[in-house]
Design an enzyme around this catalytic site. Structure first.
Site, PDB file in Angstrom:
ATOM      1  N   ILE A 123      12.457 -43.043 -12.650  1.00  0.00           N
ATOM      2  CA  ILE A 123      13.075 -43.002 -11.312  1.00  0.00           C
ATOM      3  C   ILE A 123      11.966 -42.969 -10.266  1.00  0.00           C
ATOM      4  O   ILE A 123      11.153 -42.035 -10.240  1.00  0.00           O
ATOM      5  CB  ILE A 123      13.978 -41.760 -11.133  1.00  0.00           C
ATOM      6  N   THR A 124      11.916 -43.971  -9.413  1.00  0.00           N
ATOM      7  CA  THR A 124      10.913 -43.953  -8.345  1.00  0.00           C
ATOM      8  C   THR A 124      11.409 -43.022  -7.229  1.00  0.00           C
ATOM      9  O   THR A 124      12.620 -42.924  -6.984  1.00  0.00           O
ATOM     10  CB  THR A 124      10.648 -45.365  -7.760  1.00  0.00           C
ATOM     11  N   GLY A 125      10.462 -42.359  -6.589  1.00  0.00           N
ATOM     12  CA  GLY A 125      10.836 -41.460  -5.486  1.00  0.00           C
ATOM     13  C   GLY A 125      11.722 -40.328  -5.958  1.00  0.00           C
ATOM     14  O   GLY A 125      12.714 -39.996  -5.307  1.00  0.00           O
ATOM     15  N   ALA A 126      11.362 -39.723  -7.086  1.00  0.00           N
ATOM     16  CA  ALA A 126      12.192 -38.636  -7.625  1.00  0.00           C
ATOM     17  C   ALA A 126      11.755 -37.275  -7.087  1.00  0.00           C
ATOM     18  O   ALA A 126      12.211 -36.241  -7.570  1.00  0.00           O
ATOM     19  CB  ALA A 126      12.122 -38.652  -9.156  1.00  0.00           C
ATOM     20  N   GLY A 158      15.477 -35.761  -2.295  1.00  0.00           N
ATOM     21  CA  GLY A 158      16.729 -36.449  -1.988  1.00  0.00           C
ATOM     22  C   GLY A 158      17.482 -36.962  -3.205  1.00  0.00           C
ATOM     23  O   GLY A 158      17.640 -36.265  -4.217  1.00  0.00           O
ATOM     24  N   TYR A 180      14.041 -51.620   7.821  1.00  0.00           N
ATOM     25  CA  TYR A 180      14.626 -50.871   6.692  1.00  0.00           C
ATOM     26  C   TYR A 180      15.886 -51.579   6.185  1.00  0.00           C
ATOM     27  O   TYR A 180      16.057 -51.782   4.972  1.00  0.00           O
ATOM     28  CB  TYR A 180      14.976 -49.441   7.146  1.00  0.00           C
TER      29      TYR A 180
END
Ligand SMILES: NC(=O)c1ccc[n+]([C@@H]2O[C@H](COP(=O)([O-])OP(=O)(O)OC[C@H]3O[C@@H](n4cnc5c(N)ncnc54)[C@H](OP(=O)(O)O)[C@@H]3O)[C@@H](O)[C@H]2O)c1
Length: 400
Positions: free
Chosen positions: A92-95, A98, A275
């Site tokens: 999981i990237t950016g775990a 959030g 974004y």
């Protein structure tokens, strides 16, 4: 059911000089698809039946092979001598915060998954895992900075050296600069939002496709997190500035902001739009992966809108007043608020639920938290545009 989409007061909007903006600019994490509440999960029964028999076949192969896979997380045999399904491994990237952290926690709690937390800040990720009570042996933190193509390649190298299988890859990390007046850039000179959210993930997913393909897990999946804000068939997606990739001239120019624009459509820089454009790319790439590789590999390629998680770090660059009022506004006015824990359960379903294996789908959830296949906007489902974004992106990340 009543339509819940609504907007923040104009006092919360961020106006930029020299740009036409409406009073609801930059507030686009709030709505619900016009059609969200009128749908149910209508995956076809026959597809599911086929999928089930496919999975049963794969499961028997998995059982036969379990002992051959070198992973610390494999359950080899029960006391009766029967082999059990090994733990799945999900990257999981950016775990570290959030949605990514909540998903890691939800999966770790099942005891059936080992989570590779692919994060740019090692210490933050370690602390985050501890703070939510993830068991020490349920996760591995590995360094990944999506804003550097070298780092993406290094991550892939390190992951392969770990000898862990790859069963599911979740492209979740993102940055959002709604108030930026000037673009900032990745190590390779791409505008930072598209460079991180789209190009970094595109390279990562392309490189790890082989690893996913080798997985003997019953259901192997690539999940790319999307957003309602990139979908102009929703009220939220119609809040200015709207996503629009145009004729891709800025992307083709490398998003450098020097001789070409930093924006995909070649126009003036707008952080909020960058974004949203990156999220359109995410959703287009999920479908392009599906078209190119699903039949051949059996990998499920999916995307999702997890709901409006108004409390996450995604809004860290927004003005303080927005950050203060956005969560209560979502909770009490639009009632579109989704807690981090609930969003984590949703993404965990897309990772692991046997009923969510259908490929090429953009999942959403209704007010009762039931999943359904949502419709993407015209641009986010434009196959010709997807092909072009894929081909240009391949060149930018050095794959073609
Ligand atoms: N929040 C919402 O309402 C909402 C709605 C729809 C979709 N989404 C999507 O949900 C996903 C997660 O967002 P979130 O709301 O959970 O935001 P978040 O809490 O800010 O999480 C974003 C994660 O991405 C990581 N990240 C940022 N730049 C990175 C880089 N260069 N390399 C590696 N990791 C990087 C961050 O790492 P650090 O911890 O080091 O900063 C953080 O872990 C995003 O794809 C977003 O588009 C969110």
């Amino acid at each position: 059911m009543a339509l819940q989409a609504s907007f923040l007061p104009s006092a919360l909007s961020v106006h930029k000089e020299g740009k036409s903006s409406s009073g609801v600019k930059d507030t686009a994490f709030l709505g619900i698809s016009l059609s969200d509440h009128h749908k149910s999960d209508f995956s076809s029964a026959s597809l599911r039946t086929k999928q089930r028999s496919f999975e049963q076949k794969k499961l028997s192969i998995t059982r036969a092979q379990t002992t051959a896979v070198a992973s610390p997380s494999i359950n080899r045999a029960t006391s009766e001598g029967k082999k059990t399904l090994r733990k799945g491994t999900v990257v999981i990237t950016g775990a570290s915060s959030g949605l990514g952290l909540a998903t890691a926690k939800a999966l770790a709690d099942t005891g059936k998954w080992h989570i590779v937390m692919a994060c740019r800040d090692f210490l933050k990720a370690e602390r985050a895992a501890k703070s939510v009570g993830m068991a020490k042996d349920s996760y591995t933190v590995m360094h990944l900075d999506l804003a550097s193509l070298d780092s993406v390649r290094q991550f892939v190298h390190n992951f392969r050296r770990s000898d862990m299988p790859l069963d599911v890859l979740v492209c979740n990390a993102a940055v959002y600069f709604p108030t930026a007046r000037e673009p900032t850039f990745t190590a390779d000179g791409f505008e930072l939002s598209v460079g991180t959210n789209h190009l970094g993930h595109f390279l990562l997913a392309r490189l790890l496709l082989d690893d996913l393909n080798k997985s003997d897990y019953p259901s192997k999946r690539l999940v790319i997190v999307g957003s309602i804000t990139g979908n102009t068939n929703t009220l939220a997606g119609n809040v200015p500035p709207k996503a629009n990739l145009g004729d891709l001239r800025g992307l083709a120019g490398g998003l450098t902001g020097l001789n070409s624009s930093a924006m995909i459509d070649g126009k003036d820089f707008d952080g909020a739009k960058a974004y949203k454009d990156s999220k359109v790319c995410n959703m287009l790439m999920m479908q392009e992966f599906h078209r190119r590789y699903h039949e051949e590999t059996g990998i499920s390629f999916t995307s999702l809108y997890p709901g409006c998680i108004a409390t996450t770090g995604l809004f860290r660059e927004h003005i303080p007043l927005f950050r203060l009022l956005f969560p209560p506004f979502q909770k009490f006015v639009t009632k579109g608020f989704v807690s981090e824990a609930e969003s984590g359960k949703r993404l965990a379903q897309v990772v692991s639920d046997p009923s969510l294996t259908k490929s090429g789908v953009y999942w959403s959830w209704n007010k009762d938290s039931a999943s359904f296949e949502n419709q993407l906007s015209e641009e986010a489902s434009d196959a010709e545009k997807a092909r072009k974004v894929w081909e240009i992106s391949e060149k930018l990340v050095g794959l073609a």
